[in-house]
Write an enzyme that holds these catalytic residues in place. Sequence first.
Site, PDB file in Angstrom:
ATOM      1  N   ILE A 117      32.959  73.999  52.854  1.00 48.38           N
ATOM      2  CA  ILE A 117      32.984  75.426  53.186  1.00 48.38           C
ATOM      3  C   ILE A 117      32.191  76.238  52.162  1.00 48.38           C
ATOM      4  O   ILE A 117      32.095  77.443  52.278  1.00 48.38           O
ATOM      5  CB  ILE A 117      34.435  75.945  53.333  1.00 48.38           C
ATOM      6  CG1 ILE A 117      35.254  75.732  52.059  1.00 48.38           C
ATOM      7  CG2 ILE A 117      35.119  75.239  54.509  1.00 48.38           C
ATOM      8  CD1 ILE A 117      36.674  76.324  52.134  1.00 48.38           C
ATOM      9  N   HIS A 164      33.787  72.690  59.301  1.00 47.33           N
ATOM     10  CA  HIS A 164      35.081  73.200  58.838  1.00 47.33           C
ATOM     11  C   HIS A 164      35.010  74.669  58.425  1.00 47.33           C
ATOM     12  O   HIS A 164      35.880  75.150  57.694  1.00 47.33           O
ATOM     13  CB  HIS A 164      35.610  72.334  57.690  1.00 47.33           C
ATOM     14  CG  HIS A 164      35.992  70.939  58.122  1.00 47.33           C
ATOM     15  ND1 HIS A 164      36.245  69.911  57.257  1.00 47.33           N
ATOM     16  CD2 HIS A 164      36.156  70.416  59.375  1.00 47.33           C
ATOM     17  CE1 HIS A 164      36.550  68.806  57.945  1.00 47.33           C
ATOM     18  NE2 HIS A 164      36.490  69.086  59.225  1.00 47.33           N
ATOM     19  N   CYS A 194      38.226  87.614  62.418  1.00 51.39           N
ATOM     20  CA  CYS A 194      39.238  88.609  62.794  1.00 51.39           C
ATOM     21  C   CYS A 194      40.187  87.999  63.820  1.00 51.39           C
ATOM     22  O   CYS A 194      39.756  87.534  64.871  1.00 51.39           O
ATOM     23  CB  CYS A 194      38.574  89.860  63.365  1.00 51.39           C
ATOM     24  SG  CYS A 194      39.790  91.080  63.891  1.00 51.39           S
TER      25      CYS A 194
HETATM   26  N1  APR Z   1      29.032  61.741  44.308  1.00 55.55           N
HETATM   27  C1  APR Z   1      29.327  61.141  45.499  1.00 55.55           C
HETATM   28  N2  APR Z   1      30.576  61.043  45.979  1.00 55.55           N
HETATM   29  C2  APR Z   1      31.566  61.582  45.242  1.00 55.55           C
HETATM   30  C3  APR Z   1      31.341  62.223  44.009  1.00 55.55           C
HETATM   31  C4  APR Z   1      29.997  62.281  43.537  1.00 55.55           C
HETATM   32  N3  APR Z   1      29.667  62.862  42.387  1.00 55.55           N
HETATM   33  N4  APR Z   1      32.536  62.642  43.513  1.00 55.55           N
HETATM   34  C5  APR Z   1      33.459  62.272  44.399  1.00 55.55           C
HETATM   35  N5  APR Z   1      32.890  61.619  45.440  1.00 55.55           N
HETATM   36  C6  APR Z   1      33.525  61.056  46.633  1.00 55.55           C
HETATM   37  C7  APR Z   1      34.940  60.579  46.421  1.00 55.55           C
HETATM   38  O1  APR Z   1      34.926  59.243  45.939  1.00 55.55           O
HETATM   39  C8  APR Z   1      35.522  60.689  47.821  1.00 55.55           C
HETATM   40  O2  APR Z   1      35.326  59.502  48.559  1.00 55.55           O
HETATM   41  O3  APR Z   1      33.606  62.065  47.596  1.00 55.55           O
HETATM   42  C9  APR Z   1      34.702  61.814  48.454  1.00 55.55           C
HETATM   43  C10 APR Z   1      35.457  63.094  48.622  1.00 55.55           C
HETATM   44  O4  APR Z   1      36.495  62.894  49.531  1.00 55.55           O
HETATM   45  P1  APR Z   1      37.514  64.057  49.917  1.00 55.55           P
HETATM   46  O5  APR Z   1      38.013  64.688  48.663  1.00 55.55           O
HETATM   47  O6  APR Z   1      38.507  63.466  50.841  1.00 55.55           O
HETATM   48  O7  APR Z   1      36.604  65.141  50.657  1.00 55.55           O
HETATM   49  P2  APR Z   1      36.106  65.175  52.158  1.00 55.55           P
HETATM   50  O8  APR Z   1      35.872  63.790  52.665  1.00 55.55           O
HETATM   51  O9  APR Z   1      35.000  66.140  52.222  1.00 55.55           O
HETATM   52  O10 APR Z   1      37.365  65.777  52.879  1.00 55.55           O
HETATM   53  C11 APR Z   1      37.292  66.037  54.245  1.00 55.55           C
HETATM   54  O11 APR Z   1      39.417  67.129  54.204  1.00 55.55           O
HETATM   55  O12 APR Z   1      40.987  68.581  53.288  1.00 55.55           O
HETATM   56  C12 APR Z   1      39.977  68.420  54.185  1.00 55.55           C
HETATM   57  O13 APR Z   1      38.857  70.147  55.251  1.00 55.55           O
HETATM   58  C13 APR Z   1      38.872  69.400  54.054  1.00 55.55           C
HETATM   59  O14 APR Z   1      36.538  69.147  54.593  1.00 55.55           O
HETATM   60  C14 APR Z   1      37.642  68.547  53.944  1.00 55.55           C
HETATM   61  C15 APR Z   1      38.068  67.257  54.603  1.00 55.55           C
END
Ligand code: APR
Length: 227
Positions: A90, A106, A114
């Site tokens: 986001i 997302h 609104c």
């Molecule tokens: N480079 C590459 N990958 C990375 C790095 C980095 N520097 N740092 C962390 N990661 C990886 C982590 O290992 C993990 O697998 O990025 C991933 C992040 O995962 P999440 O925290 O689960 O994020 P995301 O997959 O975007 O979540 C999806 O969940 O809560 C909801 O709406 C929210 O859009 C979000 C969705």
Amino acid sequence: MPRVVVLTGAGISAESGIPTFRDADGLWEGHRVEEVATPEGFDRQPELVHWFYDARRAALRAVEPNAAHHALADLEQRLGDDLLVVTQNIDDLHERAGSTRVLHMHGELLSALCRACERRTRWHDDLVDQPPCPHCGVCELRPDVVWFGEIPYEMDRIQDAVAGAELFVSVGTSGAVYPAAGLVQLARAYGARTLELNLVPSVGTPMFHEARHGPAGVLVPEWVAEI
Ligand code: APR
């Protein structure tokens, strides 16, 4: 139809200083996800939810796109319409790096929705004081983000693009949240090659033809240089 679709998640913004979700015990900046990222949580504690997203929006001002965002913007310069970025994030770091073909499935921190007239407004300020909607004047603005239990935006366009792509690349996402996590299977079913770029192996890793593990700020520029 784009030939390359890149799905990004929180990991691509991690090196810019924005915390990911699932690397912190299911807490998001100390809050339970159900408190701050569900419609029920918003109905229960609107002030807390506004405060939470206001803080995230303010924090955006202090961060910058990193090498991974810039590499994808450079790739768009070369590929034009043949590249589509689909992001679960986001934040606005893809746009600030120069990408213009970005779908925010997302939603966006810098947009307010609104609840009365359902129109959207670019939004840079706080919402906690419940300002009036610039369109209808009613004080029912909410963050224009997709919470758990809500339907992601642009799914028809995203699924069409993924189904038509030759190459599907996933960057910095844990593969834990559907429907984003299912896009790799859709891509494969329609014959695309699939590549994962993530810090560590994810739950989705076995579904990709190829997976490379390391920081996005290194892996994405390397991959872009190969194209
Ligand atoms: N480079 C590459 N990958 C990375 C790095 C980095 N520097 N740092 C962390 N990661 C990886 C982590 O290992 C993990 O697998 O990025 C991933 C992040 O995962 P999440 O925290 O689960 O994020 P995301 O997959 O975007 O979540 C999806 O969940 O809560 C909801 O709406 C929210 O859009 C979000 C969705």
